[in-house]
Design a protein around this motif. Structure first.
Motif, short mmCIF file in Angstrom:
data_model
loop_
_atom_site.label_atom_id
_atom_site.label_comp_id
_atom_site.label_asym_id
_atom_site.label_seq_id
_atom_site.Cartn_x
_atom_site.Cartn_y
_atom_site.Cartn_z
N ILE A 188 0.84 -1.20 0.00
CA ILE A 188 0.00 0.00 0.00
C ILE A 188 0.87 1.25 0.00
CG2 ILE A 188 -1.72 1.31 1.32
CD1 ILE A 188 -2.75 -1.39 2.39
N THR A 189 1.94 1.23 0.81
CA THR A 189 2.86 2.37 0.87
C THR A 189 3.54 2.60 -0.47
OG1 THR A 189 3.29 1.81 3.19
CG2 THR A 189 4.77 3.41 2.17
N PRO A 352 -13.24 -1.75 -4.18
CA PRO A 352 -13.37 -0.30 -3.99
C PRO A 352 -12.10 0.36 -3.47
CG PRO A 352 -14.54 -1.47 -2.26
CD PRO A 352 -14.12 -2.50 -3.27
N ILE A 353 -11.30 -0.37 -2.67
CA ILE A 353 -10.06 0.21 -2.14
C ILE A 353 -9.11 0.55 -3.28
CG2 ILE A 353 -7.93 -0.30 -0.87
CD1 ILE A 353 -9.54 -1.74 1.21
N THR A 359 -8.04 6.25 -8.39
CA THR A 359 -8.81 7.42 -8.81
C THR A 359 -8.29 8.67 -8.10
OG1 THR A 359 -10.77 6.04 -9.15
CG2 THR A 359 -11.14 8.40 -8.96
N PHE A 360 -7.99 8.53 -6.83
CA PHE A 360 -7.41 9.63 -6.05
C PHE A 360 -6.11 10.11 -6.70
CE2 PHE A 360 -6.30 11.06 -1.49
CZ PHE A 360 -7.06 12.22 -1.64
N TRP A 409 -4.86 2.06 6.51
CA TRP A 409 -3.69 2.55 5.78
C TRP A 409 -4.04 2.80 4.32
CZ3 TRP A 409 -0.08 5.52 6.52
CH2 TRP A 409 1.13 5.51 5.84
N ALA A 410 -5.00 2.05 3.79
CA ALA A 410 -5.40 2.23 2.39
C ALA A 410 -5.98 3.61 2.14
CB ALA A 410 -6.39 1.14 1.99
N PHE A 411 -6.70 4.19 3.13
CA PHE A 411 -7.24 5.52 2.88
C PHE A 411 -6.37 6.63 3.49
CE2 PHE A 411 -9.00 6.64 6.97
CZ PHE A 411 -9.58 5.50 7.51
#
Length: 507
Positions: A188-189, A352-353, A359-360, A409-411
């Motif tokens: 994720i990081t 969705p994550i 998308t972000f 951490w994902a968001f």
């Protein structure tokens, strides 16, 4: 069950439970965030900031148009399939699930039954902290085991249960080995770091040096606290314990036969890992980077997941063959397939994550927000130690409501990692600060899916045990872990020590 006294602590706990229970499933939370980013991209389109690293203007682009709709629909599946943590976690779970079902990991944990009384407390913390090698399985294996150990030695079993639970849950982020948590969070990081630098790589070893050191330091501090303060006040043998109906498997010590099998498995798996390490550190070793001939980066670090996969497979197979839990090669496949069944909900949530994250990034909202936050913090003079402690405490507070470390951490990562990057701090340091806050309160929050399990285990020994009994003890250890980690992180920062191989604090 008698009603617990409604003091300030219990009112706070009840408030947490009430608020947390009203939160929707993580799937809907991230689906909502994904939709929100799409809508905000239209509202904020045209807002820009100057990337201090590249000197280029970054502008938010709208997805509320024909081109945006095309991008969304043609990338939904691609975003899911290419999300870095997805493959890493599935591969690791296949191996760790096999090792657990073959008996290799549970046997490691049952070695506590051979530990003398004077070493029992530090052994519980060391094994509990390192128990996340088995991921969440440690939370249902270690606590009942430590309770039974205390019971068999006529020590308070509920206190033993709490020690095992605190070690395995609040100490979840530390380890002497690279575990699935390192693989999952680093993925994720890495995705968040690429928002600001497409060439930046974050490896599972990102926080390894710090985590090894903190394993010993947390163990030492927790042992002293337990022996000098907690046990004299909270660990009392009660008459009711005499009539406890303790399952036989909890009291059954590890046999000499199982120990011999475990030694074989550790020799095989450890020997394999040592060979991989030697092939990396030796001059011109085949596991060094093929172009730069370096250790950091290297094939060893980039290939850590498949290397760990084989480590668990070798250990599980040798142990299983020795004790008879693995009779045919097809047993390995069946165990791996069984482990994958537990990942179904993870696969659903990742859709969705992954799309929220990409998308972000695509809209440039993550970069613009991070740059503006970094500029604000710089102008306010809020950097350094004050900022670090704030990030840890924010993660700690959020963990009371949302207990999945990877979900939080994902968001947080798409904003926090770029923001820290623009302030001059590495993604590895941002990840570490988050991990310290996230892990500390794991044993304290009643919203953990394992908290009811712990209550159930406690009721084996004392039928009317209340939530407050568990919370009051685990709260002490949560705060102990949190304060110790904050002090250690500050010392680490002031000394400028590396967090892991090729992972400094400052850029």
């Amino acid at each position: 069950m008698p009603k617990e006294k409604s003091g300030a602590l219990m009112r706070f706990i009840n408030w947490i439970e009430k608020v947390g229970n009203k939160l929707p499933h993580m799937f809907w939370i991230f689906l909502g965030l994904w939709v929100l980013v799409i809508l905000l991209s239209g509202v904020l389109a045209g807002i820009s900031a100057i990337d201090p690293a590249k000197g280029e203007e970054v502008t938010i682009i709208s997805l509320l148009n024909k081109e945006g709709l095309y991008w969304i629909l043609t990338n939904i599946v691609k975003n899911f399939a290419q999300f870095p943590p997805l493959g890493l976690v599935l591969v690791m779970m296949m191996a760790a699930g096999f090792a657990e079902r073959a008996g290799f990991i549970p046997a490691l944990m049952r070695t506590l039954t051979k530990v003398p009384d004077k070493y029992l407390i530090p052994a519980i913390f060391i094994l509990g902290i390192c128990g996340n090698l088995a991921s969440d399985a440690s939370l249902v294996i270690i606590p009942p085991l430590t309770a039974a150990l205390f019971y068999s030695r006529r020590k308070d079993p509920i206190f033993g249960l709490i020690l095992g639970y605190a070690a395995a849950s609040s100490g979840f982020t530390a380890n002497l080995f690279i575990a699935g948590t390192d693989v999952l969070l680093s993925g994720i990081t890495d995705a968040a770091a690429k928002i600001v630098d497409s060439n930046y790589n974050v490896y599972p070893t990102a926080n390894y040096y710090f985590m090894v050191a903190s394993t010993f330091i947390i163990t030492a501090v927790a042992t002293i606290f337990t022996v000098k303060y907690a046990m004299p006040r909270f660990a009392r043998w009660e008459k009711e314990y005499e009539h406890a109906q303790v399952p036989e498997e909890y009291l059954k010590p590890i046999t000499d036969y199982e120990i011999r099998a475990l030694k074989k498995a550790l020799l095989a798996a450890g020997g394999y890992f040592l060979l991989m390490l030697l092939l990396t550190i030796m001059p011109n070793g085949p596991l060094r980077d093929p172009t730069q001939n370096t250790i950091v980066p290297s094939t060893f670090l980039k290939g850590m997941v498949p290397i760990l996969f084989l480590f668990f497979v070798i250990g599980g197979y040798v142990y299983g063959k020795s004790v008879g839990t693995v009779k045919r090669l097809t047993d390995m496949v069946n165990y791996m397939a069984d482990a994958m069944k537990t990942m179904a909900s993870y696969l659903v949530i990742i859709l969705p994550i992954a799309n929220f994250t990409y998308t972000f990034k695509h809209t440039n909202m993550a970069s613009v927000l991070a740059i503006k936050l970094a500029d604000f913090l710089k102008s306010a003079g809020f950097t350094g130690i004050g900022l670090f402690i704030s990030i840890i405490l924010i993660a700690t507070f959020i963990n009371l409501f949302i207990t999945s470390g990877s979900t939080k951490w994902a968001f947080l990562a798409p904003v926090l990692v770029p923001m820290m990057y623009y302030l001059g701090y590495t993604p590895e340091w941002a990840q570490l600060l988050y991990r310290l806050g996230d892990s500390s309160t794991n044993s304290f929050t009643p919203l953990s899916p394992y908290f009811p399990v712990i209550i159930g285990y406690a009721s084996i020994y004392k039928k009317d045990v209340g939530i407050g009994t568990i919370i009051s003890r685990t709260f002490l250890y949560s705060m102990l872990f949190l304060v110790t980690w904050i002090i250690l992180a500050i010392i680490w920062y002031l000394l400028g020590l590396p967090l892991g191989p090729g992972a400094p604090i400052n850029l």
